[in-house]
Each structure stands twice: as C-alpha cells, then as structure tokens.
Motif scaffolding. Structure first.
Motif, PDB file in Angstrom:
ATOM      1  N   UNK A 114      -4.308   9.464  13.987  1.00 31.80           N
ATOM      2  CA  UNK A 114      -4.915   8.195  13.587  1.00 31.80           C
ATOM      3  C   UNK A 114      -3.840   7.205  13.116  1.00 31.80           C
ATOM      4  N   UNK A 115      -4.079   5.952  13.380  1.00 31.97           N
ATOM      5  CA  UNK A 115      -3.211   4.897  12.835  1.00 31.97           C
ATOM      6  C   UNK A 115      -3.407   4.847  11.328  1.00 31.97           C
ATOM      7  N   UNK A 116      -2.335   4.610  10.584  1.00 33.77           N
ATOM      8  CA  UNK A 116      -2.470   4.577   9.128  1.00 33.77           C
ATOM      9  C   UNK A 116      -2.775   3.179   8.612  1.00 33.77           C
ATOM     10  N   UNK A 117      -2.643   2.148   9.491  1.00 35.83           N
ATOM     11  CA  UNK A 117      -2.868   0.766   9.038  1.00 35.83           C
ATOM     12  C   UNK A 117      -3.124  -0.120  10.257  1.00 35.83           C
ATOM     13  N   UNK A 118      -3.693  -1.280   9.997  1.00 38.98           N
ATOM     14  CA  UNK A 118      -3.927  -2.256  11.067  1.00 38.98           C
ATOM     15  C   UNK A 118      -2.599  -2.680  11.704  1.00 38.98           C
ATOM     16  N   UNK A 119      -2.586  -2.787  13.019  1.00 42.02           N
ATOM     17  CA  UNK A 119      -1.348  -3.184  13.692  1.00 42.02           C
ATOM     18  C   UNK A 119      -1.554  -3.391  15.178  1.00 42.02           C
ATOM     19  N   UNK A 120      -0.440  -3.648  15.873  1.00 44.36           N
ATOM     20  CA  UNK A 120      -0.430  -3.861  17.324  1.00 44.36           C
ATOM     21  C   UNK A 120       0.386  -2.745  17.976  1.00 44.36           C
ATOM     22  N   UNK A 121      -0.183  -2.101  18.990  1.00 44.01           N
ATOM     23  CA  UNK A 121       0.543  -1.055  19.722  1.00 44.01           C
ATOM     24  C   UNK A 121       1.636  -1.737  20.552  1.00 44.01           C
ATOM     25  N   UNK A 122       2.876  -1.378  20.264  1.00 42.03           N
ATOM     26  CA  UNK A 122       4.002  -1.996  20.965  1.00 42.03           C
ATOM     27  C   UNK A 122       4.547  -1.121  22.093  1.00 42.03           C
ATOM     28  N   UNK A 123       4.280   0.181  22.041  1.00 38.56           N
ATOM     29  CA  UNK A 123       4.810   1.046  23.100  1.00 38.56           C
ATOM     30  C   UNK A 123       3.993   2.319  23.202  1.00 38.56           C
ATOM     31  N   UNK A 124       3.755   2.756  24.434  1.00 39.94           N
ATOM     32  CA  UNK A 124       3.185   4.075  24.740  1.00 39.94           C
ATOM     33  C   UNK A 124       4.025   4.617  25.888  1.00 39.94           C
ATOM     34  N   UNK A 125       4.826   5.636  25.628  1.00 41.21           N
ATOM     35  CA  UNK A 125       5.741   6.131  26.653  1.00 41.21           C
ATOM     36  C   UNK A 125       6.006   7.620  26.486  1.00 41.21           C
TER      37      UNK A 125
ATOM     38  N   UNK B  37       0.815  -1.219   0.000  1.00 41.92           N
ATOM     39  CA  UNK B  37       0.000   0.000   0.000  1.00 41.92           C
ATOM     40  C   UNK B  37       0.848   1.268   0.000  1.00 41.92           C
ATOM     41  N   UNK B  38       2.099   1.136  -0.348  1.00 43.94           N
ATOM     42  CA  UNK B  38       2.971   2.316  -0.367  1.00 43.94           C
ATOM     43  C   UNK B  38       2.399   3.391  -1.291  1.00 43.94           C
ATOM     44  N   UNK B  39       2.327   4.622  -0.770  1.00 43.51           N
ATOM     45  CA  UNK B  39       1.801   5.747  -1.545  1.00 43.51           C
ATOM     46  C   UNK B  39       0.296   5.890  -1.466  1.00 43.51           C
ATOM     47  N   UNK B  40      -0.371   4.968  -0.712  1.00 43.20           N
ATOM     48  CA  UNK B  40      -1.839   5.019  -0.653  1.00 43.20           C
ATOM     49  C   UNK B  40      -2.373   5.163   0.776  1.00 43.20           C
ATOM     50  N   UNK B  41      -1.496   5.360   1.745  1.00 47.87           N
ATOM     51  CA  UNK B  41      -1.956   5.485   3.126  1.00 47.87           C
ATOM     52  C   UNK B  41      -2.549   6.863   3.387  1.00 47.87           C
TER      53      UNK B  41
ATOM     54  N   UNK C 193       5.058   7.213   1.439  1.00 47.89           N
ATOM     55  CA  UNK C 193       4.080   6.183   1.787  1.00 47.89           C
ATOM     56  C   UNK C 193       2.664   6.751   1.917  1.00 47.89           C
ATOM     57  N   UNK C 194       2.553   8.060   2.026  1.00 51.23           N
ATOM     58  CA  UNK C 194       1.248   8.695   2.236  1.00 51.23           C
ATOM     59  C   UNK C 194       0.667   9.167   0.906  1.00 51.23           C
TER      60      UNK C 194
END
Length: 425
Positions: A341-352, A295-299, A421-422
């Motif tokens: 907003x998140x640009x794609x489905x994923x897992x949050x690995x860190x909030x700090x 999806x490069x260029x389409x986010x 990528x956007x």
C-alpha cells in the motif's frame, strides 16, 4: 609560592564533565513515568499477536527443506518479541505483588480493628449486664440527687443502648469488608500463581526458539561459500537499485525544473534559481511535501502484517564473520500474497523491472519519494495519482519461501531511514 593543586582541580572538573551525561540519564530514567497495568496488558496482547504473525511467516519459510536467512530472520523476530512478553509478564507480577502487599496490610489492619471492636463490645455487654433488668435501671435513675442528674442518667442509658447498636453494626460492616478483602487477596494470589506459570512456559518457549535459531545458524554456516556469493550478488543489486532510484529522482528534478522555467516564461517572469539536487515545488506540491514531512513517525506500514527483517544502514551479516551489508531502506518480511500500500497521497513516477528486485514502484510526494521493491506485480501505472493506503501491488515470494518487501524513502537525493517515518509496532 608554587601552586600545585591546579592539575588536581582540572582532573576533578574533567571527571564531573565526563560523568554528568550518565548522571542525567539516570535521573531521567528515575523520573520516567511507570506503565500502568492496563498498558502492560495491552502490550502483552500486541506482542502475542506479533508472535502469531511471526509464526505464520516462519511456517511459510519452513515449507522449504533447507534453512534460509528468511527463516533465521523470522526466528530472531520471535525471540525478540518472546523476550518482550517475558519482561511484560515480570512487570505484571510486580504489579500483583504490590497489590498483594497492600491488600495484606489492609486485611491485617481490619483484623486488628475488628478485634478492638469486639473487645469494646464485650466490655459494653459486661457493663450492661449489671443493669440488665428494669429494677436496676430504675434504681440507677432514682438514685439521682437532682432532677438534672436524673435527666443526664436517662440520656446516658439511651446513648449507651444506641452505642451498643452502632457497635454491632460496625462489627458487622468490618466483618463484611474483611471477607471481601480476603476474597480479593485470594484472587490476587491466584493471578500471581498463573502469571508465574505463564512466565515459566514463556521461558521454556524462549529456550526452544534459541535452540532452533542455533540449529539454523549451524546449517547456514555449512553453506558459507553460497552465502558469500549471495552477499556479493545482493550488494551488487543494492548498487544497481540505488543508481536506478537516483536516476529517477534526478529525472524528476530536471522535469520539475523545466516545468518551472516554462511556467515562468508563459507568465512573462523570470524563473527562480533552480537547484540540481532539489525538486522545484509549486504551491500545491509544496503543501503536499510539507504534509508528508509533518507526518513523520505516523505513517501506516506499506504492508498490513510483517516485521522489519533488515534495518537501514550498515549491519553485520547474521552468519558470516567480518562481513557487513548495507541497506538503503528497510526490508519487511511478511506473508505470501500480501498487498503493498502507498503510505501517503502522491503521483506514481515509475513502474519498472529491476532484476533481481523484480517490480519497482516509485511514488512522488512533493520533494519526497517512496520506493517499493520486490513486488510480484503492480496494480498502478506511471502518472497515476494514489491515496494513502491504496493498494499498488503484491509482494514477491522468493524460491526459499521468504516474502520480503524492500522499502525506501528519499528526500530529493538524500536517503532517509524509513523506520523513523512509520508507526511503531
């Protein structure tokens, strides 16, 4: 016999090789398909919307009395878009001028045709006047030398009468069409005049913006010492953030390697060779990673409104001479309170918290990692699954009124340019 022309041939070959790329580029530009009028109108609307966005962001930075880099960036964005609007109007004017020329040609041809039709009709009327009464027509018919000639003369009189009627209809049709074309021409000329006036106003706006930009640069130049200190703090913060992200990525690579090893052991097999610089992918995460890369260029952008205030890579400082700054991602200047907003489905690995970048959120998408920095607050937690366009927090607003999101994309341990990528704006 000594050969003396060989160096000359080599020089010619070198020049041909040197000029070929430029020639190819010129040929490519000549064959580029021109934009349609509808495309130009759509681009103009989009650019005007971008100017309105930049205006709102600029007004927020102006609430502080002192000039700031955020204010300068907003002015630069307005100037960039303003130039696009002016170029867009110039292209529209060229379209209108082409239409006017074509319409003028059509009108000229129709006027010539109308004159010919009227001249032919006048000749027909003159000829008809000689046989205007029934006696002349009868004399013309009965003067025939044979019955066949009589029939031909009768047919001629009928056709002549029908021809006159058709001529009258044709003159009426051409006259009507000519009037319509003249109306179109008048409208096109009015459109051209309106566009020229709009272009003049936009050029005045551009001059005003450049004056404001020069004023802000002058004010900032008087604070050179403070700016240099800010550059040093920023570069130190960039290095600190880079180390934090790199450590988080390495931790995830190590975690994925441990999982792969334990999974292989549970299944009674041997784990595949594990790289220290790549995430070990399961079939599920491999698919997620592949979809992300495809999806490069389409986010969608991580914020709904805003513009790129600082791009990826090394760039000269906008005010200080001989000073450059490095950016491992992009900075997007936006409105106060803007959602991230998140640009794609994923897992949050860190909030700090990473001072002075405030809250940092990192999301994993297979072997890709997206990092959102300069958040005022986060609405997600570590280990949480997020979808595309899901809100993960809000952007922090600096004391100088600048609201700016810092956004990075990594593939394993490699930093990527997020702008590519956007979606284009």
């Amino acid at each position: 016999m000594r050969v003396r022309f060989k160096p000359l041939l080599l020089l010619v070959f070198f020049l041909i090789t040197l000029l070929s790329p430029a020639d190819a580029q010129q040929r490519s530009s000549r064959t580029r398909k021109p934009k349609t009028k509808a495309q130009l109108e759509r681009e103009k609307r989009e650019n005007l919307n971008r100017i309105q966005e930049a205006n709102r962001i600029l007004e927020q930075t102006k609430q502080q009395k002192e000039a700031s880099l955020g204010q300068l960036n907003a002015l630069k964005e307005k100037i960039t878009v303003q130039k696009k609007v002016i170029n867009n109007i110039s292209s529209e004017i060229n379209f209108i001028e082409s239409d006017v020329k074509q319409t003028e040609t059509v009108v000229g041809n129709m006027q010539t045709d109308l004159q010919k039709l009227k001249a032919e009709y006048a000749t027909m009327i003159y000829g008809a006047s000689k046989t205007a009464n029934s006696y002349n027509k009868l004399m013309f018919l009965f003067a025939a030398e044979s019955f066949n000639q009589f029939i031909r003369r009768l047919t001629y009189l009928r056709q002549y009468s029908e021809s006159r009627k058709r001529q009258v209809k044709e003159i009426s049709r051409v006259t009507t069409n000519l009037g319509q074309k003249i109306t179109v021409l008048t409208r096109q000329k009015k459109q051209k005049t309106n566009l020229l006036n709009a272009q003049l106003n936009e050029n005045r706006n551009l001059l005003t913006l450049k004056g404001q930009q020069d004023n802000v640069v002058q004010q900032l130049s008087q604070k050179e010492k403070e700016l240099r200190e800010e550059v040093n703090r920023r570069q130190a913060a960039v290095r600190k953030l880079d180390n934090v992200i790199a450590n988080m990525v390495r931790e995830e690579i190590a975690r994925a390697a441990r999982l792969a090893k334990s999974r292989a052991a549970a299944e009674g097999g041997t784990a595949a060779p594990i790289s220290a610089n790549k995430v070990s992918l399961t079939p599920e995460t491999a698919l997620l990673s592949s979809n992300f890369g495809g999806n490069k260029g389409r986010f969608s952008w991580p914020v709904e409104r805003g513009f790129i205030s600082q791009r990826f890579g090394v760039h000269p400082h906008p005010v200080l001479r001989n000073v450059s700054t490095r950016n491992n991602g992009i900075d997007i200047q936006t409105n106060a309170g803007e959602s991230v907003r998140s640009i794609f489905t994923g897992i949050v690995r860190a909030v700090l918290e990473v001072p002075p970048y405030h809250t940092v959120v990192m999301i994993q998408h297979g072997e890709y990692f997206t990092t959102f920095t300069k958040l005022k607050s986060a609405s997600v937690s570590e280990g949480q699954k997020v979808d595309a366009k899901e809100v993960i927090g809000t952007v922090y607003t600096n004391p100088d009124g600048t609201t700016e999101l810092h956004f990075e994309i990594w593939r394993n341990t490699t930093k990527l340019n997020p702008e590519t990528w956007l979606l284009n704006r």
